[in-house]
Scaffold this motif. Structure first.
Motif: not given
Length: 953
Positions: A896-901, A903-904, A907, A929
């Motif tokens: 989940d942390f890598e997914l958030q990176q 998306k950042q 963005s 995902q």
């Protein structure tokens, strides 16, 4: 009073009489007029034409207006640099030139739109001539649009008329950059034969695909705007210039006190701007003999002298002859030059008559290059030669149908190499390299159709995104499937009709279907209807077969099944039951449909997609899977070789998508301990790589390594004697599997293998004699550096710097990424920012190599994010390269942390900032995902399975 009244009465009577008479007369006249009007209708007088204003303003899209049709370019170019420099040389990294464009007006206009990018124009020299009237049309102004349109807008004090011919003369200047796009500078070192310092040499080379011709000269830079080209190159005395056309003549002239050569070339055939090409260098060449075509391979003088161009020379001559016979059409130019560029952004570029390659794709050195290098060179040469017909002779109308170029060239390259080397089993390699590669991208919801709408592709970054595995690999896979379904004879007959009808012109996919339809001797088969389901829909189907009932159905296969699309394909299913002859079934509905071809009796198994000619995956009921696995355990030869690989690949990907239990996929690899064939081993290794990426940072890794070490032991021992003797087996596929044996055994800790690679590398370090066979160097170098420390790394770095063979440099460049020392990996990543250490064309792949290494994954990802702006500006222009960077550094992402990176990053930069990497980042997010979900669901099961296998006797 009485008199007045009397007069009034008289007057009233007279007025009434006159009124009645007048009305009666008017009625009579009207009747007469109507009768005469019918007998002799009048002719209406002419009316003046309404004044229609000339179109003004920018075009409504990013496409050029269709009001002007280019006919011919008379192009002069003068690169100003010196190819050899001294302390007194005033080096100028620039070029200048002029272009006289002949064009036809087909819609009246007062404005000329064409493309120009990063060019300085001499505006007072711009002239527009009316050829038919013999007069000049004044130019009132010039606007260069600095956005993604790259429009050059020329305003006229006058009108261009329909049907009239005009010329546009422009002088311009540009910069010879090092961005590997447009007209740029490449460099190499000539090893000194004396005690002098090695000499640096420079050369000018071009790469214009897809939208960089506009960086070299103002032009109508769209593929359908074909024209003939007359090229003149003004270059320094003592250098050699090349262009597409056959060399015409060269004259020496004095310009500002310096001697220059003016080389002119014969006019080309009609072709697109992106196919134009130029070089100026001190290269030498080797030639080969063809009945009509003069073939030359150009490269660094020392490479030519070492015979590194000889192999490609022979392949080119034979391949050209094969295509001429197979396609029934002669190659259209008198000459063919192939150039090995020290710096080249892509693998190769098919410019008509002047094909460019990076050195590793063209130069082969006996005793240094491996069988992999040899096959790669043959395949790339075959691909680029196929483009001389598919892409050059007949070109797609717009980039939304790029696959008509790249899919055909990829498909034909395998046929060509198979003709030259039938013992290489290119049919199997096509399934491994193209079909299974395309499957991975096409199983994502962020994939795209092979053919999309023209309006969906507008900007240069949109165009660059089309150069992906869908256009190349899926395009080739679908052509292979279609040829099998309609018969190879009908296929090539239709292709010949297609080439004949559209030569020197442009086509879309409907043109291809039309001419294939003419060749198909089956009224019931509508080619366009059949292929529309494959080219205009993204993805591919999963065919599910129940061998108990004979039921068959299809659905869209996605790794992340939370996405749903209502897609149906026309699927030709080649199927065989054990003990029976093959049959073919066409499934046109989602089903389920009941077919006797799929119903098995007793212990009979059913195998669908024979020889993997279909572009789909297959799932079975558990009973049939069990029978197939039992067959592979007891007598795998009963199942065709390529299908043994297919069963493994389908099972692993079905498990990733949640269609079967992961233990079924892992069970397909049990039998490999007794199989020494390349195809199933290669497929298993590729699929296990996914498990390694997901679990090499977890407790699963140890038991998985132990399992792989046990499984590969028989394969390693099968090749051990020849490996220890630094030799290789005779068979092409066995040579590949020997490499697999060393890779897997050493990587997963087999002591005998690790000792072997360390000893071989140590002999090289101590004696400066490299006895490692070229086939094994890629594996041995990497494993020796991984097992060693700073000393081994520094030695490999020195050997990399001193290597004169491009293929040897590539092997060492990969090996340097294998170290487990974090500080060395960080140093290596920093080297990618210095073109004097790592060439720009190799920067992206080098970063990806580091990311492959579990010790370097986080380092590479942090490095890319920290240098994103710089990397995107300096390295983001190459076709596919920047998208491949995103794919490479994120392939291990599963948290989940890598997914958030991810998306950042998306963005922070947005679509515009991401450019051609935008789709790749979307795919990385989707893939991550799916990985997160899969790992959560399967980690415990996978761990227990490997532990259980280690307990088996």
């Amino acid at each position: 009073m009485g008199k007045g009244v009397l007069l009034s009465k008289v007057l009233a009577v007279m007025t009434a009489v006159m009124t009645v008479s007048s009305v009666s007369g008017m009625i009579i006249m009207l009747i007469i007029y109507q009768r005469e009007y019918k007998l002799n209708p009048p002719t209406r007088p002419p009316t003046a034409n309404a004044t229609v204003p000339l179109p003004t303003g920018l075009p409504p899209s990013m496409r050029l207006p269709k009001n002007l049709v280019p006919q011919r370019y008379d192009l002069h170019l003068q690169p100003l640099l010196y190819t050899q420099t001294t302390n007194t040389t005033n080096q100028t990294l620039a070029f200048k030139g002029s272009s006289n464009i002949s064009f036809l007006c087909v819609e009246r206009t007062g404005t000329i739109f064409l493309h120009s990018k990063d060019l300085s124009l001499t505006e007072n020299t711009i002239r527009v001539n009316d050829v038919d009237q013999g007069k000049v049309i004044p130019v009132s102004g010039v606007t260069q649009h600095m956005n993604e349109t790259n429009f050059l807008e020329i305003h006229l004090n006058g009108e261009l008329k329909v049907g009239s011919n005009y010329t546009l003369f422009i002088e311009f200047k540009g910069v010879l950059g090092d961005d590997l796009a447009g007209l740029y500078v490449s460099k190499y070192t000539e090893k000194s034969t004396t005690d002098r310092v090695d000499d640096e040499r420079l050369l000018v080379i071009s790469r214009l695909q897809p939208t960089d011709a506009r960086k070299v000269f103002p032009c109508f830079d769209e593929p359908a705007m074909k024209a003939e080209f007359m090229v003149t190159i003004i270059h320094r005395e003592g250098t050699k210039a090349l262009s597409n056309g056959y060399f015409k003549e060269s004259n020496s002239v004095d310009i500002d006190g310096e001697l220059w050569e003016i080389s002119t070339f014969h006019q080309t055939e009609r072709m697109s701007t992106y196919l134009l090409a130029f070089t100026v260098s001190n290269f030498k060449y080797t030639s080969s003999h063809h009945d009509r075509v003069e073939i030359k391979i150009h490269a660094r003088p020392q490479a030519i002298e070492a015979g590194q161009a000889d192999y490609a020379s022979g392949v080119t001559e034979k391949m050209l002859s094969f295509y001429e016979v197979y396609l029934g059409r002669m190659y259209g130019f008198k000459k063919m030059d192939l150039v090995a560029a020290p710096d080249f952004g892509g693998v190769a570029m098919e410019n008509w008559g002047l094909i460019m390659f990076r050195e590793s794709a063209l130069l082969y050195e006996e005793g240094v290059s491996s069988i992999t290098n040899q096959e790669w060179i043959a395949t790339v040469v075959a691909h680029e030669l196929a483009h001389q017909w598919f892409g050059n002779l007949v070109t797609m109308k717009w980039w939304n149908n790029l696959w008509l170029n790249e899919g055909f060239a990829t498909y034909l390259s395998y046929l060509g190499v198979d003709h030259l080397q039938p013992d290489w089993n290119m049919e199997n390699l096509m399934v491994l390299n193209e079909i299974q590669t395309a499957f991975q991208v096409d199983s994502l919801a962020s994939s795209h159709p092979l053919s999309c709408e023209e309006n969906d592709i507008q900007s240069p970054s949109d165009i660059t995104e089309q150069f992906d595995d869908i256009s190349y690999s899926k395009g080739a896979a679908l052509l292979r499937m279609l040829a099998d379904y309609i018969s190879k004879g009908s296929f090539i007959l239709g292709v010949k009709k297609y080439l004949d009808a559209l030569q020197y012109s442009n086509a879309d996919d409907r043109d291809l279907w039309e001419h294939l339809q003419q060749a198909v001797d089956m009224n019931f088969l509508k080619v366009e209807e059949f292929m529309y389901t494959w080219t205009n829909q993204m993805g591919y189907p999963l065919i599910t077969i129940n061998t108990t009932t004979g039921a068959v159905s299809q659905q869209h296969f996605l790794l992340n099944q939370t996405s749903t699309y209502d897609l149906v394909w026309h699927v030709p299913i080649r199927v065989r039951k054990s003990g029976d002859n093959p049959s073919i079934v066409l499934l046109k509905t989602s089903g389920p449909e009941t077919k006797a071809d799929f119903r098995a009796n007793h212990n009979q198994w059913v195998l669908a997609n024979l020889n993997c000619v279909g572009y789909y995956r297959v799932n079975y009921n558990p009973e049939n899977w069990a029978r197939l696995l039992d067959q592979m355990e007891t007598d795998p030869q009963e199942i065709p070789l390529i299908n043994r690989g297919q069963l493994i690949d389908d099972a692993f990907n079905l498990a990733r998508a949640g269609h079967v239990n992961v233990t079924l996929a892992l069970s397909t690899t049990r039998y490999l301990r007794n199989d020494t064939e390349f195809v199933p081993w290669e497929v298993a290794i590729r699929n296990f790589n996914y498990f390694l990426l997901m679990f090499d940072r977890s407790e699963v890794y140890g038991p998985m390594q132990a399992y792989l070490r046990n499984q590969v032991q028989g394969l390693y021992q099968h090749f051990e004697n020849v490996t220890l003797a630094s030799s290789v087996p005779d068979s092409h596929s066995d040579q590949y599997n020997q490499i697999n044996a060393v890779n897997v055994a050493c990587k997963h800790g087999m002591p005998a293998c690790q000792t072997m690679v360390q000893e071989l590398f140590k002999i090289w370090m101590l004696n400066h004699t490299n006895i490692i066979h070229p086939n094994l160097r890629y594996s041995v170098y990497c494993q020796a550096v991984a097992l060693g420390g700073e000393e081994e790394w520094e030695f490999a770095w020195r050997m990399f710097q001193n290597a004169t063979s491009a293929t040897e440099k590539d092997k060492l460049r990969y090996a340097l990424s294998c170290t487990r020392k974090i500080w060395l990996l960080n140093r290596y990543l920093e080297y990618t920012l210095d073109p004097d250490k790592i060439r720009k064309m190799d920067a992206v792949s080098t970063i990806n190599y580091v990311a492959e290494n579990v010790a370097g994954q986080a380092l590479a990802w942090d490095f890319v994010r920290a240098h994103w702006t710089y990397l995107s500006q300096e390295y983001g222009g190459g076709i596919m390269s920047f998208a491949s960077l995103i794919n490479g550094v994120t392939q291990r992402f599963s948290t989940d942390f890598e997914l958030q990176q991810l998306k950042q990053l998306q963005s922070a930069h947005g679509k515009q900032g991401l450019g051609s990497a935008s789709r790749a980042l979307e795919q990385a997010i989707e893939r991550t995902q799916a990985n997160i979900q899969w790992v959560k669901q399967n980690k415990r099961t996978v761990l227990e399975w490997f532990k259980g296998e280690l307990r088996r006797p």
